[in-house]
Design a protein around this motif. Structure first.
Motif, PDB file in Angstrom:
ATOM      1  N   ALA A 189       9.987   3.768  -8.774  1.00 47.28           N
ATOM      2  CA  ALA A 189       8.560   3.031  -9.661  1.00 47.28           C
ATOM      3  C   ALA A 189       7.530   3.710  -8.963  1.00 47.28           C
ATOM      4  CB  ALA A 189       9.026   1.798 -10.574  1.00 47.28           C
ATOM      5  N   ARG A 190       7.175   3.368  -7.961  1.00 48.77           N
ATOM      6  CA  ARG A 190       6.543   3.757  -7.328  1.00 48.77           C
ATOM      7  C   ARG A 190       5.986   5.111  -6.950  1.00 48.77           C
ATOM      8  NH1 ARG A 190       3.847   0.135  -3.690  1.00 48.77           N
ATOM      9  NH2 ARG A 190       2.439   1.025  -3.755  1.00 48.77           N
ATOM     10  N   LEU A 191       6.654   5.768  -7.011  1.00 47.54           N
ATOM     11  CA  LEU A 191       6.656   7.483  -7.266  1.00 47.54           C
ATOM     12  C   LEU A 191       5.413   8.193  -7.260  1.00 47.54           C
ATOM     13  CD1 LEU A 191      10.084   9.168  -6.266  1.00 47.54           C
ATOM     14  CD2 LEU A 191       8.155   9.211  -4.486  1.00 47.54           C
ATOM     15  N   PRO A 192       5.025   8.278  -9.030  1.00 45.30           N
ATOM     16  CA  PRO A 192       4.039   8.294  -9.308  1.00 45.30           C
ATOM     17  C   PRO A 192       2.609   8.130  -8.741  1.00 45.30           C
ATOM     18  CG  PRO A 192       5.157   7.091 -11.174  1.00 45.30           C
ATOM     19  CD  PRO A 192       5.624   6.981  -9.648  1.00 45.30           C
ATOM     20  N   GLU A 193       2.303   6.982  -8.289  1.00 43.19           N
ATOM     21  CA  GLU A 193       1.495   6.288  -7.508  1.00 43.19           C
ATOM     22  C   GLU A 193       0.746   6.833  -5.943  1.00 43.19           C
ATOM     23  OE1 GLU A 193       1.441   2.144  -7.231  1.00 43.19           O
ATOM     24  OE2 GLU A 193       2.720   2.095  -8.011  1.00 43.19           O
ATOM     25  N   ILE A 194       1.995   7.567  -5.473  1.00 41.91           N
ATOM     26  CA  ILE A 194       1.503   8.012  -4.103  1.00 41.91           C
ATOM     27  C   ILE A 194       0.950   9.306  -4.136  1.00 41.91           C
ATOM     28  CG2 ILE A 194       3.153   8.838  -2.610  1.00 41.91           C
ATOM     29  CD1 ILE A 194       5.387   6.722  -2.743  1.00 41.91           C
ATOM     30  N   GLU A 195       0.133   9.456  -3.942  1.00 41.46           N
ATOM     31  CA  GLU A 195      -1.299  10.861  -4.180  1.00 41.46           C
ATOM     32  C   GLU A 195      -1.035  11.762  -2.942  1.00 41.46           C
ATOM     33  OE1 GLU A 195      -5.028   9.675  -4.007  1.00 41.46           O
ATOM     34  OE2 GLU A 195      -5.480   8.528  -6.245  1.00 41.46           O
ATOM     35  N   LYS A 196      -0.185  11.029  -1.878  1.00 37.31           N
ATOM     36  CA  LYS A 196      -0.007  11.547  -0.670  1.00 37.31           C
ATOM     37  C   LYS A 196       1.466  12.747  -1.024  1.00 37.31           C
ATOM     38  CE  LYS A 196      -3.635   9.929   2.762  1.00 37.31           C
ATOM     39  NZ  LYS A 196      -3.887   9.639   3.706  1.00 37.31           N
ATOM     40  N   GLU A 197       0.934  14.248  -0.600  1.00 42.60           N
ATOM     41  CA  GLU A 197       2.833  15.000  -1.076  1.00 42.60           C
ATOM     42  C   GLU A 197       3.878  14.113   0.383  1.00 42.60           C
ATOM     43  OE1 GLU A 197       4.779  18.967  -1.534  1.00 42.60           O
ATOM     44  OE2 GLU A 197       2.224  19.279  -0.752  1.00 42.60           O
ATOM     45  N   THR A 198       3.047  13.801   2.122  1.00 44.62           N
ATOM     46  CA  THR A 198       4.054  14.090   2.934  1.00 44.62           C
ATOM     47  C   THR A 198       4.695  12.296   2.303  1.00 44.62           C
ATOM     48  OG1 THR A 198       2.299  13.006   4.151  1.00 44.62           O
ATOM     49  CG2 THR A 198       2.848  15.615   4.424  1.00 44.62           C
ATOM     50  N   LYS A 199       3.256  11.731   2.455  1.00 45.09           N
ATOM     51  CA  LYS A 199       4.733  10.600   1.980  1.00 45.09           C
ATOM     52  C   LYS A 199       5.366  10.236   1.015  1.00 45.09           C
ATOM     53  CE  LYS A 199       0.405   7.383   4.177  1.00 45.09           C
ATOM     54  NZ  LYS A 199       1.106   7.642   5.379  1.00 45.09           N
ATOM     55  N   ARG A 200       4.826  10.942  -0.148  1.00 49.26           N
ATOM     56  CA  ARG A 200       6.555  11.225  -1.142  1.00 49.26           C
ATOM     57  C   ARG A 200       7.074  11.688  -1.273  1.00 49.26           C
ATOM     58  NH1 ARG A 200       3.138  13.294  -4.426  1.00 49.26           N
ATOM     59  NH2 ARG A 200       3.467  15.650  -4.723  1.00 49.26           N
ATOM     60  N   VAL A 201       7.078  12.765   0.128  1.00 50.57           N
ATOM     61  CA  VAL A 201       8.085  13.304   0.223  1.00 50.57           C
ATOM     62  C   VAL A 201       9.112  12.504   1.568  1.00 50.57           C
ATOM     63  CG1 VAL A 201       8.839  15.278   1.707  1.00 50.57           C
ATOM     64  CG2 VAL A 201       7.530  15.608  -0.156  1.00 50.57           C
ATOM     65  N   ARG A 202       8.610  11.822   2.418  1.00 48.90           N
ATOM     66  CA  ARG A 202       8.882  10.942   2.820  1.00 48.90           C
ATOM     67  C   ARG A 202      10.005   9.351   1.584  1.00 48.90           C
ATOM     68  NH1 ARG A 202       5.151   8.076   6.980  1.00 48.90           N
ATOM     69  NH2 ARG A 202       6.058   6.981   8.011  1.00 48.90           N
ATOM     70  N   ILE A 203       9.842   9.225   1.210  1.00 45.14           N
ATOM     71  CA  ILE A 203      10.597   8.336  -0.034  1.00 45.14           C
ATOM     72  C   ILE A 203      11.278   9.368  -0.959  1.00 45.14           C
ATOM     73  CG2 ILE A 203       9.666   6.971  -2.039  1.00 45.14           C
ATOM     74  CD1 ILE A 203       8.425   5.836  -0.200  1.00 45.14           C
ATOM     75  N   GLU A 204      10.622  10.065  -1.268  1.00 42.94           N
ATOM     76  CA  GLU A 204      12.174  10.843  -1.499  1.00 42.94           C
ATOM     77  C   GLU A 204      13.657  11.333  -0.653  1.00 42.94           C
ATOM     78  OE1 GLU A 204      10.039  14.622  -3.688  1.00 42.94           O
ATOM     79  OE2 GLU A 204       9.562  13.647  -4.865  1.00 42.94           O
ATOM     80  N   SER A 227       1.052  -1.497  -0.015  1.00 39.24           N
ATOM     81  CA  SER A 227       0.158   0.042   0.113  1.00 39.24           C
ATOM     82  C   SER A 227       0.748   1.358   0.094  1.00 39.24           C
ATOM     83  CB  SER A 227      -1.122  -0.250   0.789  1.00 39.24           C
ATOM     84  OG  SER A 227      -1.557   1.147   1.883  1.00 39.24           O
ATOM     85  N   THR A 228       0.726   1.796  -0.966  1.00 40.38           N
ATOM     86  CA  THR A 228       1.284   3.403  -0.686  1.00 40.38           C
ATOM     87  C   THR A 228       1.331   4.030   0.557  1.00 40.38           C
ATOM     88  OG1 THR A 228      -0.596   4.671  -1.043  1.00 40.38           O
ATOM     89  CG2 THR A 228       0.872   4.351  -3.178  1.00 40.38           C
ATOM     90  N   ASN A 229       0.121   3.921   0.925  1.00 38.65           N
ATOM     91  CA  ASN A 229       0.490   4.167   2.524  1.00 38.65           C
ATOM     92  C   ASN A 229       1.447   4.066   4.152  1.00 38.65           C
ATOM     93  OD1 ASN A 229      -1.905   6.144   2.485  1.00 38.65           O
ATOM     94  ND2 ASN A 229      -3.444   5.066   2.929  1.00 38.65           N
ATOM     95  N   GLN A 230       1.302   2.805   3.375  1.00 38.69           N
ATOM     96  CA  GLN A 230       2.999   1.845   4.460  1.00 38.69           C
ATOM     97  C   GLN A 230       3.560   2.150   4.007  1.00 38.69           C
ATOM     98  OE1 GLN A 230       0.196   1.510   6.513  1.00 38.69           O
ATOM     99  NE2 GLN A 230       1.857   0.039   7.502  1.00 38.69           N
ATOM    100  N   LEU A 231       3.948   2.381   2.307  1.00 36.77           N
ATOM    101  CA  LEU A 231       5.625   2.243   2.031  1.00 36.77           C
ATOM    102  C   LEU A 231       5.957   3.700   1.773  1.00 36.77           C
ATOM    103  CD1 LEU A 231       6.288   0.507  -1.069  1.00 36.77           C
ATOM    104  CD2 LEU A 231       6.108   2.629  -1.930  1.00 36.77           C
TER     105      LEU A 231
END
Length: 209
Positions: free
Chosen positions: A185-200, A156-160
């Motif tokens: 590869a999963r970044l485009p799927e993550i809608e919540k910015e806060t979660k995307r920033v954590r991955i980045e 899940s993108t929430n858990q990633l």
């Protein structure tokens, strides 16, 4: 006095405080007899008692994993339980004792993965925890990391973000390219910015090494 009488359900309590207190008491005394009684009652006819017992056991495991590690087969068997509480509770216990029983946990991976594929968020969280721990043990690093990557691809993108951050200690020069590629590869799927920033942040941290 039987430990069963100290469980939350036996005290007509709906909160987990009695179970946590009992776990601390048993761990503090290294009470193996009490642990054996809890294991026996995982098959109690009363589902509330079953749930309380697995709660106390994995709380003990979090504090002193060696105390419950000898009962690993009981936890593996519970993975096939139709009682969701017992299933994810067993996965939690297995995560707690992975470093105590890595060989046995490794052998049980086919079952662990199968259960996680169909299981709850908590079940998946602890499956990932197990794989990260095994990836940190040289003997199992390669297989466990491959399985970890597969879970990152479908999680899940929430858990990633949490999974990516937790995995950092086992990422090295040999495997970081694949790890970064999988997260990117999963970044485009993550809608919540806060979660995307954590991955980045995880990606940038690895790229700067």
């Amino acid at each position: 006095m039987s430990v069963i009488s100290k469980l939350a359900s036996s005290l007509n309590r709906r909160d987990e405080a009695p179970n946590k207190e009992l776990a601390a008491e048993i761990a503090g005394k290294n009470d193996k007899k009490a642990i054996a009684e809890l294991i026996d009652n995982l098959s109690n006819k009363n589902k509330d008692i079953q749930s309380d017992c697995i709660k106390v056991l994995y709380e003990i495991g979090t504090d002193k994993p060696a105390l419950i590690s000898i009962h690993i087969n009981s936890f593996i068997e519970l993975l096939s339980s139709k009682n969701n509480r017992l299933q994810w509770g067993a996965m939690t216990a297995l995560n707690a004792i992975t470093t105590e029983q890595p060989e046995a946990v490794y052998k049980a991976l086919p079952t662990i993965i199968m259960v996680a594929d169909k299981g709850s968020v908590i079940t998946n969280d602890h499956c990932v925890g197990i794989l990260i721990k095994l990836a940190g043990i040289k003997k199992f690093t390669e297989d466990a990391f491959d399985l970890l990557i597969e879970r990152l691809k479908i999680s899940s993108t929430n858990q990633l973000p949490m999974y990516a951050e937790s995995a950092l200690p086992v990422i090295n020069n040999k495997n970081k390219v694949l790890f970064i590629k999988t997260l990117t590869a999963r970044l485009p799927e993550i809608e919540k910015e806060t979660k995307r920033v954590r991955i980045e942040k995880v990606i940038k941290k690895l790229q700067s090494k």
